[in-house]
Design an enzyme around this catalytic site. Structure first.
Site: not given
Lengths: 185, 283
Positions: A39, A104
């Site tokens: 990222h 999550k």
């Protein structure tokens, strides 16, 4: 329990609009994997105005880094990592066309706003059941940043991969709804 | 004077290798029976769904010797070294590291250890973290614990005011777990270290996680009640399995406690996900 909804990639506005926080979903098609370092690299490319190594339009990003595959298996054990570490990058990727995220844990308000504004979706995958989840993956190939090993960006082919809608495009949040419904004083 | 017993580094390496291979693929009966117990009383559909999947995952992992979780963890070891043991054939620390190295290679486990700043992976999941204690006797007890990063990140180390007392301690533990929410893969096991010094409270908290899940600390007769009360309070919060809502946010609260300085009340809360992996052996 409500019946699971079957969906396929690429994700469209129409599919995202029909999903609600709390829905159980079975996803088929392909997803990308990427976590912390991948990222950061994507973000640096964007900030420098360079071309991304992959097209994000309609794509789903799974925040995951699997264990190495054993011989004869397409992938090792795989499951979600904590999504909030990608919160600082996600709104920009959503703006550039990313439609779905799998991870999550709760997201920042900036990510939730981007999900609403661009009609995207955040799915929860079950954490800690990675031997089970690997059964829904039929193929895995490295797409970018192969030097990162397990953290490289991969393309996975999934069949009926079980997910739960956490943040929908109307601004609902399963985690918040859950607290409201199940909290006891 | 008692005679020394020789233990070879090869034996230590082999034991460490075996423990980490087992821990990462074979979920303990203590965790599974706790899951079954909470499954029976879980109110939420998605909560029961999530707990069912934990049991299913454990079966698949055991049958296929597959890692239970993709995060096969930082290798943490607690070692009780008998003072009448003489380690031969090499260096103890290196023997342990070699055992970890072999387990993570042979088991097809993820290597998750990196330089803290460059994030460059060390490539073999070492170095392991080793807590060694010298005890009486001529045996070596090795407790192996692959510790996941997601739950570790939700832990906290605090120096509470002594005036905070038991109520302050309970509130702090509950708040830490509630604050972590869905991030550490609930249902969690909550390790709490109380007292000692700053670093000792952290070691106590981690050590508390080595106890079979749900087994109370009976060394101090105040603690079983405190552990139960904190667990009940946590499970009223509603986070539930995976944060999808329900009664099962934590499976157990384990507290380890020791005296501390008159000015201090160190408290560390170490969060462990439901994949509570720990195996031990005595050499």
């Amino acid at each position: 329990m409500k019946e699971a909804i079957e969906i396929h990639t690429p994700l469209t506005d129409k599919v995202c609009e029909e999903l609600n926080a709390g829905d159980l979903v079975l996803l088929s098609g392909d997803v990308l994997t990427g976590r912390d370092v991948a990222h950061k690299r994507l973000f640096d490319v964007i900030m420098h105005g360079e071309k991304l190594p992959i097209d994000l339009t309609g794509k789903i990003m799974f925040y995951a880094a699997p264990t190495p595959s054993k011989p004869g298996h397409p992938i090792g054990s795989i499951g979600p990592t904590t999504s909030s570490r990608m919160d600082q990058y996600a709104p920009k990727l959503i703006e550039l066309g990313l439609k779905g995220m799998i991870g999550k844990g709760q997201r920042s308000s900036e990510v939730k706003e981007a999900i609403q504004r661009y009609t995207a979706i955040y799915f929860g995958a079950m954490g800690g059941v990675a031997a089970l989840l690997s059964r829904y993956i039929t193929k895995a190939e490295v797409m970018a940043y192969g030097d990162l090993g397990p953290e490289s960006m991969m393309r996975l082919e999934v069949v009926n991969f079980p997910l739960v809608v956490v943040n929908d495009s109307r601004g609902r949040d399963l985690y918040e709804d859950a607290l409201e419904k199940y909290r006891r004083e | 004077m008692s005679s020394l017993r020789e233990v070879s580094c090869d034996t230590i390496t082999e034991t460490v290798r075996r423990l980490f291979l087992e821990a990462n693929t074979d979920l303990g009966a203590d965790v599974l029976s706790a899951i079954e117990k909470f499954l029976a009383r879980e109110e939420s559909d998605l909560g029961r769904y999530a707990l069912d999947k934990i049991v299913e995952n454990a079966t698949i992992a055991r049958e296929q010797s597959a890692p239970l979780c993709q995060d096969t963890g930082l290798a943490v070891l607690f070692v009780e070294l008998g003072q009448d043991v003489h380690i031969v054939g090499g260096n103890f620390n290196e023997a342990v590291q070699e055992g970890v190295r072999r387990a993570y290679e042979e088991g097809f486990f993820r290597k998750s250890i990196c330089d803290p700043l460059t994030r460059h992976n060390t490539g073999d999941n070492t170095p392991a973290v080793i807590h060694a204690e010298i005890v009486a006797g001529h045996n070596i007890k090795i407790m192996a614990m692959p510790k996941g990063g997601g739950s570790e990140n939700m832990s906290s180390c605090m120096m509470l005011l002594p005036a905070a007392g038991l109520e302050g301690l309970k509130r702090h533990v509950v708040e830490t777990v509630v604050q972590a929410g869905s991030k550490p893969c609930p249902p969690v096991i909550v390790g709490v270290g109380v007292g000692g010094s700053m670093e000792e409270s952290a070691i106590l908290a981690k050590k508390a996680l080595l106890r079979p899940v749900g087994q109370h600390n009976t060394k101090d007769d105040r603690l079983p009640t405190v552990e139960s009360e904190i667990l009940e309070e946590i499970n009223r919060c509603g986070i539930g399995p995976q944060g999808y809502g329900g009664r099962t946010t934590a499976l157990a609260v384990h507290i380890e406690m020791m005296p501390c300085h008159i000015a201090s009340l160190p408290v560390t809360v170490n969060i462990q996900c439901h994949v509570a992996r720990h195996k031990e052996a005595v050499i």
